[in-house]
Design a protein around this motif. Sequence first.
Motif, mmCIF file in Angstrom:
data_model
loop_
_atom_site.group_PDB
_atom_site.id
_atom_site.type_symbol
_atom_site.label_atom_id
_atom_site.label_comp_id
_atom_site.label_asym_id
_atom_site.label_seq_id
_atom_site.Cartn_x
_atom_site.Cartn_y
_atom_site.Cartn_z
ATOM 1 N N MET A 53 0.810 -1.220 0.000
ATOM 2 C CA MET A 53 0.000 0.000 0.000
ATOM 3 C C MET A 53 0.849 1.278 0.000
ATOM 4 O O MET A 53 0.361 2.353 0.331
ATOM 5 N N SER A 54 2.124 1.147 -0.413
ATOM 6 C CA SER A 54 2.993 2.326 -0.538
ATOM 7 C C SER A 54 2.544 3.194 -1.702
ATOM 8 O O SER A 54 2.192 2.691 -2.772
ATOM 9 N N VAL A 55 2.598 4.504 -1.495
ATOM 10 C CA VAL A 55 2.355 5.457 -2.571
ATOM 11 C C VAL A 55 3.677 5.595 -3.328
ATOM 12 O O VAL A 55 4.716 5.877 -2.724
ATOM 13 N N VAL A 56 3.630 5.347 -4.637
ATOM 14 C CA VAL A 56 4.856 5.291 -5.427
ATOM 15 C C VAL A 56 4.799 6.215 -6.635
ATOM 16 O O VAL A 56 3.729 6.676 -7.037
ATOM 17 N N GLY A 57 5.982 6.467 -7.187
ATOM 18 C CA GLY A 57 6.107 7.273 -8.393
ATOM 19 C C GLY A 57 7.270 6.762 -9.214
ATOM 20 O O GLY A 57 7.868 5.723 -8.893
ATOM 21 N N PHE A 58 7.611 7.491 -10.269
ATOM 22 C CA PHE A 58 8.711 7.095 -11.139
ATOM 23 C C PHE A 58 9.906 8.021 -10.924
ATOM 24 O O PHE A 58 9.738 9.236 -10.813
ATOM 25 N N ASN A 59 11.109 7.420 -10.915
ATOM 26 C CA ASN A 59 12.313 8.237 -10.870
ATOM 27 C C ASN A 59 12.655 8.688 -12.283
ATOM 28 O O ASN A 59 11.889 8.444 -13.218
ATOM 29 N N LYS A 63 11.631 4.119 -13.309
ATOM 30 C CA LYS A 63 11.521 2.969 -12.417
ATOM 31 C C LYS A 63 10.775 3.411 -11.162
ATOM 32 O O LYS A 63 10.833 4.576 -10.749
ATOM 33 N N VAL A 64 10.061 2.478 -10.546
ATOM 34 C CA VAL A 64 9.197 2.791 -9.410
ATOM 35 C C VAL A 64 10.016 2.940 -8.128
ATOM 36 O O VAL A 64 10.842 2.088 -7.794
ATOM 37 N N VAL A 65 9.755 4.040 -7.421
ATOM 38 C CA VAL A 65 10.344 4.331 -6.116
ATOM 39 C C VAL A 65 9.255 4.946 -5.240
ATOM 40 O O VAL A 65 8.168 5.276 -5.726
#
Length: 139
Positions: A53-59, A63-65
């Motif tokens: 359930m982490s809120v993630v984005g792209f670097n 790639k997802v971080v």
Amino acid sequence: MANITPQAHLRGGIAAQSADEILADHVDFVGGDKPAIFATVETILSGQNLPAMSVVGFNGDDKVVEADGATVKAVGVLPYAVDASDGDVGAEIWRGGNFKPEALVWNAGYADAAAKQKAFEGAPSPTQIVITPTRTFAV
């Protein structure tokens, strides 16, 4: 709590009732039915160990971080824990859905309710995520 009553032909004429508690520690994460939940498969950056359930984005390398609200904007929610300590890992992230903010794992960059409410505004397509706080009513 779910009540499960065995079928009559399995009871052999003996009155019976069974009860089971399903997902006792489950947190209801859905805030509404629109937009619908949908996922895309993305690459989790090596070295990340992200909880469910982490809120993630792209670097910068797509790639997802973990999203921090400053340099990495929110684009999705990781539905399950992913350990990419040993290298890049492919995983689904939810890019659409209506979620309760208290059910998500937020970086400290999303310090208050207003920041969480606006976390996904302006996210690139196909992201369609809405944050709907739990409401209580007095009668």
